[in-house]
Design an enzyme around this catalytic site. Structure first.
Site, PDB file in Angstrom:
ATOM      1  CD  GLU A   1      -6.788 -22.609  20.950  1.00 58.63           C
ATOM      2  OE1 GLU A   1      -6.501 -23.788  20.530  1.00 58.63           O
ATOM      3  OE2 GLU A   1      -7.192 -22.056  22.210  1.00 58.63           O
TER       4      GLU A   1
ATOM      5  NE  ARG B   1      -9.162 -24.312  22.197  1.00 60.64           N
ATOM      6  CZ  ARG B   1      -9.651 -25.605  23.080  1.00 60.64           C
ATOM      7  NH1 ARG B   1     -10.096 -26.399  23.487  1.00 60.64           N
ATOM      8  NH2 ARG B   1      -8.767 -24.718  24.783  1.00 60.64           N
TER       9      ARG B   1
ATOM     10  CE  LYS C   1       4.256 -33.833  27.249  1.00 55.78           C
ATOM     11  NZ  LYS C   1       4.111 -32.400  26.077  1.00 55.78           N
TER      12      LYS C   1
END
Length: 629
Positions: free
Chosen positions: A369, A397, A284
């Site tokens: 989740e 979700r 990243k």
């Protein structure tokens, strides 16, 4: 020659992926370097997602170079990493509008470009969507490649494994690329892995492999032995066993910033049929040292200096997330049963301080989740008090777990719901505009709707003290600046309060639109009530207001359908009260990205819009002599 043509001589000629495919392989590194610099320069001026996109420049370039997009399908997971994709697919000159009103979306959007094959704002969807496309191509007898890209964080979600399991079982013609950006590569190991991958995906090896498979198909015992032997040899030198067992041909890991290896490997994998899995390792923030050093800081960033990386200083404002963060630590000091749970949103949900002060009571369950809710339910079964800190849009979700695992069993779980209502630049995929509606229908669920920061702190405390499923929902950003008391006060259960007295109209405000309601009320002489609870309602207060006013106006930053206003309508109907109502909330459509203030005005939920809607009601009767309480 323009300044941009001087600075990005190759990139300025790449208006579509077909232009990129006209380049020689020797030019690809230049294309990557210019794309990366263009991304840094653009985001430095306007802000936006940066670190993830810097890590996918080479991958994006290689994909559009090897595959015949848009006919071949590339399915990205989420959209943070897809800024280079936008640059190379005809949107380079519009990138400066990204996340701005009327500009490009910060995520993938099918209506924005034919190259955005699947809209993605939530994670872990790419493999399922790509599998669907691969099956559709097979059904239509189309010679089409389908590629799914997923990150090492997103692949932790159960949905990703469900898709992998299904794809391997049905022998679908799909390539899954795992973009692993949380792992460093030493140069010598990386070079060796790259060599092995090129070897094992090369034409010679695969022609022998496929020919041998065909020859041995008629001799099952020998075929099975040969397959086990191949897996054993590969398992000793490559981390492939898991994905091979799921039915995928595994390749990698390779250096995701080595454009030559990426192109070679993708070409080789393109010639192999069936489910394939390529593991690449990236970094990243690649190519911009400040972002490499602090990828979280530069994930979503404000305008910054593209040379030094210094981020423009903004006045520090206290947000609702800050209120929750401080309250959580204060409450944890009082009760050692408190547990903090997040599905991979530690920073966004305000759990950094809690994770540092109470590490043994902090649990990041990754992007999962559904698991987060059932994990909390299990803790509640055995005497802990779990608080699930979650965005409203992500709670969607885990809806089955909320009902089946928490509510049906009447467990003591608290939801701290951040990013409720409109969220500004993130747009429709992240807006938390359905939670009143989908929570209100769950039996036994108490829903708190704070109107400012001070009330939010007291409601968090009240929800925690209440036994059962509770939800406190609050918006992104700052409120009125109300100062919270150090001492926490338990709010009277299911009771609203009148904040402004007026004449023939009563505004029942749910949540943080209260200041706009008061401003509108002062202009038209209306009563304003801070309802504070969406469920249960203060029924006596509603009855009194209906008796004394000719029109009840409900106000909420939630969709009208099934929301707080609907709850008021249902009560009035059941009680046989005929006072007319006007329900003001978000319209029955998705709201695009823009500033929160501008979007609320667009939806008629600022003071002027509220006033206009009330005056336009056929039941409106002007009144005078409103007074503040």
């Amino acid at each position: 020659m323009t300044d941009q043509q001087t600075k990005y001589p190759l990139l300025m000629t790449l208006d579509q992926p077909s232009d990129l495919r006209q380049c020689s392989e020797d030019q690809l590194q230049q294309a990557c370097d210019e794309t990366r610099q263009f991304l840094i320069d653009t985001v430095s001026k306007i802000g936006g997602h940066l670190a993830a996109g810097l890590g996918t420049v080479e991958l994006t370039t290689a994909l559009h170079y090897v595959f015949n997009t848009p006919d071949d399908r590339i399915v990205w997971d989420i959209g943070h990493q897809a800024y280079p994709h936008k640059i190379l697919t005809g949107r380079r000159d519009q990138l400066h509008t990204i996340r701005q009103p009327g500009g490009l979306s910060g995520f993938l959007k099918r209506t924005e470009s034919e190259y955005d094959t699947f809209g993605a704002g939530h994670s872990s969807t790419s493999i399922s969507a790509a599998l669907g496309m691969a099956v559709a191509a097979a059904q239509q007898k189309l010679d089409r490649d389908v590629v799914a890209i997923i990150g090492d964080g997103a692949i932790t979600a159960g949905m990703a494994f469900e898709a992998l399991n299904n794809a391997g079982d049905m022998d679908a013609n799909i390539l899954v690329i795992l973009n692993d950006n949380d792992m460093s590569i030493s140069p010598n190991v990386g070079a060796f892995k790259n060599y092995l991958t090129r070897l094992m995906t090369g034409p010679a090896v695969n022609s022998v492999r496929n020919a041998t498979k065909k020859a041995l198909d008629s001799i099952p015992p020998v075929r099975d032995y040969a397959r086990r032997w191949e897996e054993h040899i590969k398992g000793m030198i490559l981390p492939s066993t898991f994905f091979e067992e799921m039915g995928f041909y595994y390749a990698g890991p390779i250096d995701g910033h080595d454009i030559e290896t990426l192109v070679s490997t993708l070409r080789n994998l393109k010639e192999i049929d069936g489910p394939r899995f390529l593991h690449i390792v990236t970094k990243k923030g690649k190519g911009f040292e400040p972002a490499e050093d602090s990828p979280i800081k530069y994930h979503g960033v404000s305008p910054f200096n593209p040379t030094t990386g210094e981020i423009g200083k903004k006045a520090k404002i206290r947000t609702y997330t800050d209120v929750f963060s401080d309250w959580l630590c204060d409450m944890a000091a009082l009760d050692d049963k408190l547990i903090g749970i997040t599905p991979a949103m530690r920073e966004g949900s305000g759990l950094v301080r809690f994770s540092e002060e109470y590490p043994e009571r902090y649990f990041d369950v990754a992007i999962a989740e559904q698991h987060a809710l059932t994990f909390a339910a299990g803790m509640a079964c055995d005497g802990q008090k779990p608080i699930v800190a979650i965005y409203s849009t992500f709670l969607q979700r885990a809806y089955d777990q909320l009902i089946h695992d928490v509510s049906v069993q009447d467990l003591d779980v608290m939801l701290a719901i951040d990013r409720a209502g409109l969220v500004g630049a993130d747009g429709a995929t992240h807006a938390g505009v359905f939670d009143y509606s989908y929570l209100r229908c769950i039996p036994g669920c108490t829903i708190y709707a704070p109107s400012d920061e001070a009330e939010c702190r007291d409601m968090l405390y009240s929800a925690y003290k209440h036994v059962g499923l509770t939800a406190v929902r609050y918006p992104r950003g700052a409120g009125t600046g109300a100062v919270e008391k150090t001492q926490m006060t338990e709010i009277e259960y299911a009771k609203g309060v009148t904040v402004h007295k007026g004449g023939n109209v009563a505004i029942l405000s749910f949540g943080t639109l209260l200041p706009a309601a008061v401003e509108a009320a002062r202009n038209i002489g209306a009563t304003v009530v801070n309802m504070r609870f969406v469920k249960p309602l203060d029924q006596q207060l509603i009855s009194d207001l209906a008796r004394d006013h000719n029109l009840l106006v409900t106000l909420e930053e939630n969709v009208v359908a099934g929301g707080a206003g609907s709850a008021v309508n249902e009560y009035l109907s059941a009680a046989g009260i005929a006072t007319p109502t006007l329900n003001l909330g978000l319209p029955d459509r998705y709201i695009d990205h823009g500033s929160q203030t501008a979007l609320l005005a667009e939806c008629g939920l600022d003071a002027a819009g509220i006033e206009q809607s009330i005056i336009g009601s056929p039941f409106y009767q002007p009144a005078a002599n409103a007074q503040n309480l």
